[in-house]
Scaffold this active site. Sequence first.
Site, mmCIF file in Angstrom:
data_model
loop_
_atom_site.group_PDB
_atom_site.id
_atom_site.type_symbol
_atom_site.label_atom_id
_atom_site.label_comp_id
_atom_site.label_asym_id
_atom_site.label_seq_id
_atom_site.Cartn_x
_atom_site.Cartn_y
_atom_site.Cartn_z
ATOM 1 N N TRP A 101 0.823 -1.219 0.000
ATOM 2 C CA TRP A 101 0.000 0.000 0.000
ATOM 3 C C TRP A 101 0.844 1.250 0.000
ATOM 4 C CZ3 TRP A 101 -4.264 -1.067 -2.011
ATOM 5 C CH2 TRP A 101 -4.959 -2.243 -1.712
ATOM 6 N N ASP A 171 -1.563 6.459 6.306
ATOM 7 C CA ASP A 171 -2.677 5.610 5.882
ATOM 8 C C ASP A 171 -2.945 4.645 7.032
ATOM 9 O OD1 ASP A 171 -4.322 3.658 4.823
ATOM 10 O OD2 ASP A 171 -3.056 3.220 3.082
ATOM 11 N N LYS A 195 -12.223 -1.594 6.245
ATOM 12 C CA LYS A 195 -11.428 -2.559 6.986
ATOM 13 C C LYS A 195 -11.945 -2.652 8.420
ATOM 14 C CE LYS A 195 -9.003 -3.016 3.299
ATOM 15 N NZ LYS A 195 -7.891 -2.217 2.835
HETATM 16 C C1 LIG Z 1 -7.294 -1.762 1.605
HETATM 17 C C2 LIG Z 1 -6.247 -0.759 1.774
HETATM 18 C C3 LIG Z 1 -6.069 0.293 0.859
HETATM 19 C C4 LIG Z 1 -6.906 0.426 -0.377
HETATM 20 O O1 LIG Z 1 -8.188 0.814 -0.057
HETATM 21 P P1 LIG Z 1 -9.287 1.138 -1.168
HETATM 22 O O2 LIG Z 1 -10.359 1.766 -0.344
HETATM 23 O O3 LIG Z 1 -9.682 -0.162 -1.783
HETATM 24 O O4 LIG Z 1 -8.702 2.073 -2.147
HETATM 25 C C5 LIG Z 1 -5.095 1.231 1.118
HETATM 26 N N1 LIG Z 1 -4.323 1.138 2.214
HETATM 27 C C6 LIG Z 1 -4.459 0.143 3.104
HETATM 28 C C7 LIG Z 1 -3.564 0.101 4.296
HETATM 29 C C8 LIG Z 1 -5.420 -0.835 2.915
HETATM 30 O O5 LIG Z 1 -5.546 -1.819 3.812
#
Ligand SMILES: *Cc1c(COP(=O)(O)O)cnc(C)c1O
Length: 360
Positions: A101, A171, A195
């Site tokens: 990511w 993030d 998540k």
């Molecule tokens: C799932 C995830 C993403 C991507 O998320 P989307 O909403 O599908 O764009 C980005 N960063 C992390 C840490 C993730 O777990």
Amino acid sequence: MARVYNFSAGPAVLPEEVLAEAASEMLDYQGSGMSVMEMSHRSKPFASIIETAEQDLRDLMGIPDNYRVLFLQGGASTQFAMIPMNLMRNKVADYVVSGSWSKKAWKEAKLYGDARCIANSDDENFSYVPDVKKLEISEDADYVYICQNETIYGTVYHELPDTQGKPLVADVSSCFLSEPVNVSDYGLIYGGVQKNVGPAGVTIVIIREDLISDDVFPGTPTMLRYDTHADAKSLYNTPPCYGIYLCGKVFKWLKAQGGLEAMKERNVEKAQLLYDYLDQSALFSGTARKEDRSIMNVPFVTGNDELDAKFVAEAKKAGIESIKGHRSVGGMRASIYNAMPREGVEALVAFMKQFEADNA
Ligand SMILES: *Cc1c(COP(=O)(O)O)cnc(C)c1O
């Protein structure tokens, strides 16, 4: 009705109480005679839903007044672009690449300026978090970027990097609201909610006010500017109304559970059950470095692809769902977010013990 134990990395398990409450309000939201899905985003009931959601999130995380909360769309992946488009004023940013990511975010940022990878754990398939104690931060960096919990590799930062005064951008998609955070340590925190917080379709951005400006990358679309959404209080256009409503319910649920301190305690206990078993197992082993292990995502392998596949198939029959690992690590991954009850982890460990005994 039989609910499974859902170990999916995302979209993922949500609190049963929240789903039941949403179901009870599906046809008639609090006497409005309609579902939240059918309601104008400019209506009074929805104004109350979004304002209450924001306030509850502020209470849970202790978000200071000089931070704005934005409810956006486009997933966490859209932030990979929005962050550099809005924050890269000197056209320089430093990225710590600790998994897929952060790597994607770094690559995207290169479209807008000089995005530098200042630390990387690629050499061991991202099984650890790079040492961030002595980072060489670029003097003219607009921000330092991390992915705090790498969902695929199951690693987490136990200590934030010293950014030498530069805003830290994180993030937190897969560790959002899993434990208390000190929001002031960050310039911007964001995550897709699917998540650990709610249904897919909502991205929450918490941004320090001084980082919001009209000095953006030339040609940045109106919808991709933080000032657009901050000025309009997330109502510049139709927001993901139903998703925000569900997030709001999860915030209330978290408060009722005792807040983020209590969640952390429970999450650590759940993860410990699984790690304790993994550490003494002769069959299974965890893939992340011990010091950097996540309490949200736990990847593990047997070392034998056929046995892994057998495990996943038999687990499914036992009501243990979506335990297959990501292809870049293989094996299995148990995502044990806030809404995964302790009994779910106990059931998984019991199943693993039995599987180990049967396949010794
Ligand atoms: C799932 C995830 C993403 C991507 O998320 P989307 O909403 O599908 O764009 C980005 N960063 C992390 C840490 C993730 O777990």
